[in-house]
Design an enzyme around this catalytic site. Sequence first.
Site, mmCIF file in Angstrom:
data_model
loop_
_atom_site.group_PDB
_atom_site.id
_atom_site.type_symbol
_atom_site.label_atom_id
_atom_site.label_comp_id
_atom_site.label_asym_id
_atom_site.label_seq_id
_atom_site.Cartn_x
_atom_site.Cartn_y
_atom_site.Cartn_z
ATOM 1 N N LYS A 118 2.236 -8.381 -7.064
ATOM 2 C CA LYS A 118 2.434 -6.937 -7.439
ATOM 3 C C LYS A 118 1.438 -5.921 -6.885
ATOM 4 O O LYS A 118 0.215 -6.013 -7.459
ATOM 5 C CB LYS A 118 2.373 -7.017 -9.011
ATOM 6 C CG LYS A 118 2.974 -5.665 -9.605
ATOM 7 C CD LYS A 118 3.119 -5.973 -11.093
ATOM 8 C CE LYS A 118 3.520 -4.682 -11.691
ATOM 9 N NZ LYS A 118 2.679 -3.464 -11.245
ATOM 10 N N ASP B 254 -5.235 0.049 23.202
ATOM 11 C CA ASP B 254 -5.246 1.440 22.740
ATOM 12 C C ASP B 254 -5.265 2.546 23.547
ATOM 13 O O ASP B 254 -4.363 3.518 23.372
ATOM 14 C CB ASP B 254 -6.310 1.816 21.688
ATOM 15 C CG ASP B 254 -6.395 0.848 20.382
ATOM 16 O OD1 ASP B 254 -5.290 0.086 20.163
ATOM 17 O OD2 ASP B 254 -7.234 0.833 19.713
ATOM 18 N N SER B 255 -5.945 2.441 24.911
ATOM 19 C CA SER B 255 -5.937 3.414 25.740
ATOM 20 C C SER B 255 -4.607 3.469 26.414
ATOM 21 O O SER B 255 -4.168 4.733 26.686
ATOM 22 C CB SER B 255 -6.790 2.934 26.864
ATOM 23 O OG SER B 255 -6.694 1.634 27.166
ATOM 24 N N TYR C 110 -1.584 2.876 25.002
ATOM 25 C CA TYR C 110 -0.714 3.430 23.923
ATOM 26 C C TYR C 110 -0.947 5.162 24.133
ATOM 27 O O TYR C 110 -0.201 5.756 24.023
ATOM 28 C CB TYR C 110 -1.031 2.883 22.652
ATOM 29 C CG TYR C 110 -0.088 3.322 21.772
ATOM 30 C CD1 TYR C 110 1.205 2.877 21.267
ATOM 31 C CD2 TYR C 110 -0.513 4.482 20.909
ATOM 32 C CE1 TYR C 110 2.047 3.537 20.007
ATOM 33 C CE2 TYR C 110 0.295 5.279 19.834
ATOM 34 C CZ TYR C 110 1.511 4.713 19.494
ATOM 35 O OH TYR C 110 2.255 5.028 18.567
ATOM 36 N N LEU D 235 10.052 -2.843 -14.444
ATOM 37 C CA LEU D 235 9.934 -4.264 -14.920
ATOM 38 C C LEU D 235 9.194 -4.538 -16.355
ATOM 39 O O LEU D 235 8.459 -3.907 -16.718
ATOM 40 C CB LEU D 235 9.129 -5.191 -13.721
ATOM 41 C CG LEU D 235 9.715 -5.532 -12.435
ATOM 42 C CD1 LEU D 235 8.610 -6.183 -11.625
ATOM 43 C CD2 LEU D 235 10.838 -5.954 -12.565
ATOM 44 N N LYS E 268 1.066 -9.579 -15.654
ATOM 45 C CA LYS E 268 -0.354 -8.546 -15.385
ATOM 46 C C LYS E 268 -1.530 -9.665 -15.488
ATOM 47 O O LYS E 268 -1.568 -10.176 -16.604
ATOM 48 C CB LYS E 268 -0.143 -7.651 -16.372
ATOM 49 C CG LYS E 268 1.092 -6.566 -16.200
ATOM 50 C CD LYS E 268 0.774 -5.801 -14.934
ATOM 51 C CE LYS E 268 2.000 -4.876 -14.964
ATOM 52 N NZ LYS E 268 1.733 -3.606 -15.900
ATOM 53 N N GLU F 168 6.383 -0.226 -2.120
ATOM 54 C CA GLU F 168 5.327 0.220 -2.582
ATOM 55 C C GLU F 168 4.277 0.596 -1.615
ATOM 56 O O GLU F 168 4.005 0.149 -0.416
ATOM 57 C CB GLU F 168 4.309 -1.058 -3.464
ATOM 58 C CG GLU F 168 3.484 -0.347 -4.533
ATOM 59 C CD GLU F 168 4.227 -0.006 -5.819
ATOM 60 O OE1 GLU F 168 3.520 0.228 -6.729
ATOM 61 O OE2 GLU F 168 5.388 -0.404 -5.834
#
Length: 686
Positions: free
Chosen positions: A111, A31-32, A34, A81, A304, A166
């Site tokens: 989903k 990270d450093s 980057y 859908l 669902k 999504e």
Amino acid sequence: MNIESKIKELTDQLNQFAYEYYTLDEPSVEDSEYDHLYHELVKLEQENPQLVRADSPTHRTGGVILDGFVKFRHPYNLYSLGDVFSREELALWEERVRKEIVNPEYICELKIDGLSLSLYYENGLLVTAATRGDGTTGENITENVKRIKDVPLKLKEAIDIVVRGEAYLPRQNFAKLNAERELEGAAPFANPRNAAAGTLRQLDTKIVAKRGLATFLYQEASPATNDTQEEVLEYFEELGFQVNPERKFARNLDEIWEFIEEATRLRDELPYDIDGVVIKVNNLAEQEELGFTVKAPRWAIAYKFPAEQAETEILSVDWTVGRTGVVTPTANMTAVLLAQTTVARATLHNVDYIQEKDIRNHDKVMIYKAGDIIPKVGKVLLEKRKPARHLRKTHRANKYVWTRFGRRSVEKGLVFSKREDNRVKIPTQCPECDSDLIHFEDEVALRCVNPLCPAQIREKLIHFASRDAMNIVGLGPSVISQLFDKKLVTDVADLYQLTVEDLLTLDKVKETLAQKIVSAIAQSRENSAEKLLFGLGIRHVGGKAAKLLLERFANLRALSQASEEEISEIPSLGGVIATAVVSYFETAGAKTLLDELENAGLNFAYLGAVNVEGILSGKTVVLTGKLTTLKRTEAKEKLEALGANVSGSVSKKTDLVVAGEEAGSKLTKAQDLGIEIWSEQDLLDL
């Protein structure tokens, strides 16, 4: 190395590091390191703003305050859908598929419980991001989507493509967000989906960047260049999109159900919310062969998960009148927490539903949310029903009771008893206008047939102004109810005569809001005619049906004069809709209303109409291979201008294939089927 080259190098490096971190989950730098490179790029861009690239990672850090969100009209229909809730219902869908397709194969995907969006890329660069909206028109949320770190600003290939997916808020980020809101004294979000939706509607892009939304992409909305859904997902990964790895290839119902059971077990362990499984026919040509209903594809279905349930008590039942005269019962209940929201009311649908379940006041019941959205009463807990009591009541002097012999006086101190009756009282008169209610033989609903019923007129006005219809911003139920009560409007045409002065007579309406409403009413005159048709509230005519009707007849006047036979010829529309449309325009007052709306300047034309008199009118055409002169979007627009329906896959229904360089399996399949083949030059010569 000059400054422009250095900015290019840093931009490419940082985008690759972000791809490795967010998409591959295999970071190659600390990270450093980057952060060091990132701040170096920020400094160079600040000193040389003319050299900032469109795909710079610095676009993701916020810093833009938006004025609002403009409407965006999708070039492709974004269908929702259909859904099923049991293995039996799923089996019926799979059986219907097998009647049309021999040995179909499926792809099962999780989903995601988030917010649907579409991403538009030109030459590999993200140019627009929009919400789904009603499937035809959404909102442009490009600046906010650029702050979602796993959305590529530049693809691995310089192509034109439209993808659907999504946006969601990971559970860990949701918990962190709500903890911060509680410390700030703000109300916590009810669930990650609401938080994701609220985040993408923020006007301050810094807030979006901070909250840590993520995405999964799952469908190509533009004509696909692959042969199967499985290939589409693999191609998305190659382009740099985040694709959910939890998916399964299936050949039959048993294999589909195995994945559903596995997803059910995994549901609580996943780092994001899911609310079901999506099953799609894998072969894109077979998808095209199956086609669409008015609302949804026939080649896909959403299973669902069983809804979360909660126990509560029914306190009373209200009866309300809708815009079509249907009188609907709603249960008032003891408030209870359900699916992360507080619920105190639930629909009881109709009289048959109440009687079949023997629902009574003060019953203990189990409630659930259908599709995790609409509260419904599921089961009456009969074992907890209290036995009926005898009530004793003393009447004072000068009171009266009714007997079968008429009214009689009751002396002071006289006591009588009766058996308590908690059964729901079924109305015989309209709760709004006292007209007799009708129960037609072919319906389960009670209906008020009085055309002057104030509740129906009010609800029709509310529907007309609603977002999915004419979308008159600011003209909500409260304002419309006041306008109606003051007799400032009695039908939808009256809305177009309203003035700022009229609106200022209403409670809580000040000058700014009044001006906004008048402006929104004026703007609605320009809506495409399918919005107006839907706004008229004709029975059985939803948004999709309205669009199909106007695509066929092009003008509202022409539709108003059409016969049932002409309307019934439209694919996906049946006789019920045809009868409803013709009956509506034959009613007294319909022609007068159309005249008033036309005189008020409303658009009666379908704005999406194309020249269907071209030489390819009614033909299904497939584009394949690499085009050297035209962009794919330009080729598609040219074909559509000639009347063609551009498809993404080759089937027996294909009339023509336009093949560019390096055309692959689609060209081979077209040749095997004897389909006419054009080159790009053939298209250019037209």
